[in-house]
Scaffold this motif. Structure first.
Motif, PDB file in Angstrom:
ATOM      1  N   MET A   1       0.881  -1.171  -0.015  1.00  0.00           N
ATOM      2  CA  MET A   1      -0.164   0.088  -0.048  1.00  0.00           C
ATOM      3  C   MET A   1       0.825   1.292   0.053  1.00  0.00           C
ATOM      4  N   ARG A   2       0.530   2.199  -0.930  1.00  0.00           N
ATOM      5  CA  ARG A   2       1.398   3.506  -1.056  1.00  0.00           C
ATOM      6  C   ARG A   2       1.411   4.292   0.375  1.00  0.00           C
ATOM      7  N   ARG A   3       2.052   4.803   0.621  1.00  0.00           N
ATOM      8  CA  ARG A   3       2.071   5.523   2.104  1.00  0.00           C
ATOM      9  C   ARG A   3       2.587   7.268   1.670  1.00  0.00           C
ATOM     10  N   PHE A   4       1.818   8.086   2.145  1.00  0.00           N
ATOM     11  CA  PHE A   4       2.022   9.494   1.962  1.00  0.00           C
ATOM     12  C   PHE A   4       2.220  10.263   3.410  1.00  0.00           C
ATOM     13  N   TYR A   5       2.768  11.205   3.307  1.00  0.00           N
ATOM     14  CA  TYR A   5       3.135  11.959   4.609  1.00  0.00           C
ATOM     15  C   TYR A   5       2.135  13.411   4.621  1.00  0.00           C
ATOM     16  N   ALA A   6       1.535  13.850   5.320  1.00  0.00           N
ATOM     17  CA  ALA A   6       0.985  15.057   5.574  1.00  0.00           C
ATOM     18  C   ALA A   6       1.110  15.674   7.064  1.00  0.00           C
ATOM     19  N   PRO A   7       1.563  16.784   7.260  1.00  0.00           N
ATOM     20  CA  PRO A   7       1.540  17.544   8.697  1.00  0.00           C
ATOM     21  C   PRO A   7       0.223  17.571   9.239  1.00  0.00           C
ATOM     22  N   SER A   8       0.042  17.413  10.477  1.00  0.00           N
ATOM     23  CA  SER A   8      -1.070  17.195  11.507  1.00  0.00           C
ATOM     24  C   SER A   8      -2.049  18.547  11.025  1.00  0.00           C
ATOM     25  N   GLU A   9      -1.586  19.721  10.744  1.00  0.00           N
ATOM     26  CA  GLU A   9      -2.334  20.682  10.289  1.00  0.00           C
ATOM     27  C   GLU A   9      -3.157  20.587   8.961  1.00  0.00           C
ATOM     28  N   ASN A  10      -2.682  19.651   8.045  1.00  0.00           N
ATOM     29  CA  ASN A  10      -3.234  19.221   6.962  1.00  0.00           C
ATOM     30  C   ASN A  10      -4.563  18.241   6.913  1.00  0.00           C
ATOM     31  N   PHE A  11      -4.742  17.897   8.325  1.00  0.00           N
ATOM     32  CA  PHE A  11      -5.861  16.820   8.560  1.00  0.00           C
ATOM     33  C   PHE A  11      -7.060  17.693   9.158  1.00  0.00           C
ATOM     34  N   ASN A  12      -8.011  17.164   8.889  1.00  0.00           N
ATOM     35  CA  ASN A  12      -9.385  17.541   9.587  1.00  0.00           C
ATOM     36  C   ASN A  12     -10.241  16.088  10.044  1.00  0.00           C
ATOM     37  N   GLU A  13     -11.326  16.067  10.556  1.00  0.00           N
ATOM     38  CA  GLU A  13     -11.844  14.983  10.848  1.00  0.00           C
ATOM     39  C   GLU A  13     -12.265  14.069   9.729  1.00  0.00           C
ATOM     40  N   SER A  35     -10.324   7.622  -6.371  1.00  0.00           N
ATOM     41  CA  SER A  35     -10.975   6.366  -5.730  1.00  0.00           C
ATOM     42  C   SER A  35     -10.085   5.192  -5.370  1.00  0.00           C
ATOM     43  N   GLU A  36      -8.796   5.356  -5.573  1.00  0.00           N
ATOM     44  CA  GLU A  36      -7.998   4.378  -5.300  1.00  0.00           C
ATOM     45  C   GLU A  36      -7.394   4.445  -3.880  1.00  0.00           C
ATOM     46  N   ASN A  37      -7.068   3.625  -3.124  1.00  0.00           N
ATOM     47  CA  ASN A  37      -6.558   3.577  -1.618  1.00  0.00           C
ATOM     48  C   ASN A  37      -5.193   3.939  -1.429  1.00  0.00           C
ATOM     49  N   VAL A  38      -5.200   4.529  -0.490  1.00  0.00           N
ATOM     50  CA  VAL A  38      -3.681   4.810  -0.204  1.00  0.00           C
ATOM     51  C   VAL A  38      -3.615   4.891   1.424  1.00  0.00           C
ATOM     52  N   GLN A  39      -2.510   5.144   2.059  1.00  0.00           N
ATOM     53  CA  GLN A  39      -2.335   5.354   3.664  1.00  0.00           C
ATOM     54  C   GLN A  39      -1.729   6.702   3.816  1.00  0.00           C
ATOM     55  N   ALA A  40      -1.908   7.230   4.799  1.00  0.00           N
ATOM     56  CA  ALA A  40      -1.284   8.530   5.039  1.00  0.00           C
ATOM     57  C   ALA A  40      -1.052   8.653   6.508  1.00  0.00           C
ATOM     58  N   LYS A 130      13.717  16.203   4.358  1.00  0.00           N
ATOM     59  CA  LYS A 130      13.117  15.459   3.218  1.00  0.00           C
ATOM     60  C   LYS A 130      13.522  14.075   3.083  1.00  0.00           C
ATOM     61  N   ILE A 131      14.721  13.804   3.463  1.00  0.00           N
ATOM     62  CA  ILE A 131      15.258  12.562   3.319  1.00  0.00           C
ATOM     63  C   ILE A 131      14.592  11.590   4.636  1.00  0.00           C
ATOM     64  N   ILE A 132      14.322  12.244   5.814  1.00  0.00           N
ATOM     65  CA  ILE A 132      13.575  11.816   6.811  1.00  0.00           C
ATOM     66  C   ILE A 132      11.957  11.552   6.356  1.00  0.00           C
ATOM     67  N   ILE A 133      11.414  12.161   5.606  1.00  0.00           N
ATOM     68  CA  ILE A 133      10.035  11.901   5.335  1.00  0.00           C
ATOM     69  C   ILE A 133      10.384  10.717   4.088  1.00  0.00           C
ATOM     70  N   ASP A 134      10.942  10.946   3.288  1.00  0.00           N
ATOM     71  CA  ASP A 134      11.066   9.587   2.525  1.00  0.00           C
ATOM     72  C   ASP A 134      11.551   8.284   3.045  1.00  0.00           C
ATOM     73  N   ALA A 135      12.391   8.339   3.930  1.00  0.00           N
ATOM     74  CA  ALA A 135      12.580   7.150   4.600  1.00  0.00           C
ATOM     75  C   ALA A 135      11.522   6.608   5.322  1.00  0.00           C
ATOM     76  N   SER A 136      10.838   7.681   6.057  1.00  0.00           N
ATOM     77  CA  SER A 136       9.666   7.293   6.977  1.00  0.00           C
ATOM     78  C   SER A 136       8.738   6.489   6.161  1.00  0.00           C
ATOM     79  N   LYS A 137       8.382   7.081   4.996  1.00  0.00           N
ATOM     80  CA  LYS A 137       7.420   6.486   3.854  1.00  0.00           C
ATOM     81  C   LYS A 137       7.658   5.088   3.491  1.00  0.00           C
ATOM     82  N   GLN A 138       9.211   4.907   3.366  1.00  0.00           N
ATOM     83  CA  GLN A 138       9.497   3.483   2.865  1.00  0.00           C
ATOM     84  C   GLN A 138       9.501   2.457   4.001  1.00  0.00           C
ATOM     85  N   SER A 139       9.863   3.029   5.346  1.00  0.00           N
ATOM     86  CA  SER A 139      10.458   2.127   6.324  1.00  0.00           C
ATOM     87  C   SER A 139       9.028   1.945   7.079  1.00  0.00           C
ATOM     88  N   GLY A 140       7.934   2.599   6.848  1.00  0.00           N
ATOM     89  CA  GLY A 140       6.600   2.188   7.682  1.00  0.00           C
ATOM     90  C   GLY A 140       6.556   3.119   8.750  1.00  0.00           C
TER      91      GLY A 140
END
Length: 243
Positions: A1-13, A35-40, A130-140
């Motif tokens: 499953m593809r994973r994406f990062y968004a900071p908490s201020e980009n979230f709502n309910e 309509s495709e599914n991803v994880q964030a 940026k490296i931290i974000i990319d590595a976090s996405k890859q490593s789970g």
């Protein structure tokens, strides 16, 4: 499953808005569609199963379906890795592997024999994040590893006991140290690794006087970046979640 990062201020309910950069990666590189599914994940430990609702250049909108457990839980070891600045891409490698190995915080260190100096620190910090974000996405990981601006050796040593409390304070040196077997069990560890040129004698003694335990690993001569990665692995194996 593809994973994406968004900071908490980009979230709502019920919605998550991805950045322009993450949206471009989703749309143009991965060629995902509505309509495709991803994880964030939000970098603070929360992760969600989502559906792509709206694809726009200014920011993709995801609809939250449910909260899920992070793909890779955080280690029980609170590990701060402090590494002398290294030239070129060597420090970038340390940043990436520290994320993969579950390090909590990474501190770049100015030492007498450091291979690089802390000029253009803001630009470097942006690249490392940026490296931290990319590595976090890859490593789970759903919690972003913290990284600080480069700090001078004496400043860090002087403040360590106050900042880190009852943590094991370790400085790894190529000489004048005890074996690793003498390190006491602790769920909070600060580990300092020097540069290719090693430590100045005065630095070792200064750290010892400030209650750092000096550790010398025997059997192999390692490059600085290899030493940092190896020590993080050993500490996670002994006190953390690598079994």
């Amino acid at each position: 499953m593809r994973r994406f990062y968004a900071p908490s201020e980009n979230f709502n309910e019920s919605k998550i808005t991805l950045s322009v950069e993450e949206s471009r990666h989703l749309r143009d590189v991965l060629r995902l569609r509505s309509s495709e599914n991803v994880q964030a994940f939000d970098g603070e430990g929360r992760e969600f199963f989502c559906e792509i609702e709206k694809l726009e250049k200014k920011g993709t909108v995801l609809r939250i379906i449910k909260k899920i457990a992070p793909t890779a839980p955080e280690s029980g070891l609170d590990l701060t890795l402090v590494v002398a600045l290294l030239k070129g891409e060597k420090f970038d490698l340390v940043v990436q592997k520290a994320v993969e190995l579950g390090v909590t915080k990474l501190v770049p260190l100015n030492t007498k024999r450091a291979d690089a100096k802390s000029k253009d620190s803001e630009k470097k910090l942006e690249r490392w994040r940026k490296i931290i974000i990319d590595a976090s996405k890859q490593s789970g990981r759903a919690t972003l590893m913290q990284i600080e601006m480069p700090v001078d050796f004496k400043e860090f040593i002087n403040s360590a006991s106050k900042i880190f409390g009852d943590a094991n304070l370790l400085l790894f040196a190529e000489r004048n140290g005890s074996g690793f077997s003498g390190v006491k069990t602790n769920k909070k560890v600060v580990a300092i690794i020097g540069s290719e040129g090693g430590w100045d004698d005065a630095e070792i003694e200064f750290a010892r006087d400030k209650n750092f335990q000096i550790i010398t690993l025997k059997g192999r001569i390692l490059r600085a970046e290899t030493a940092a990665i190896s020590i993080a692995t050993i500490l996670q194996h002994r006190f953390g979640d690598i079994s």
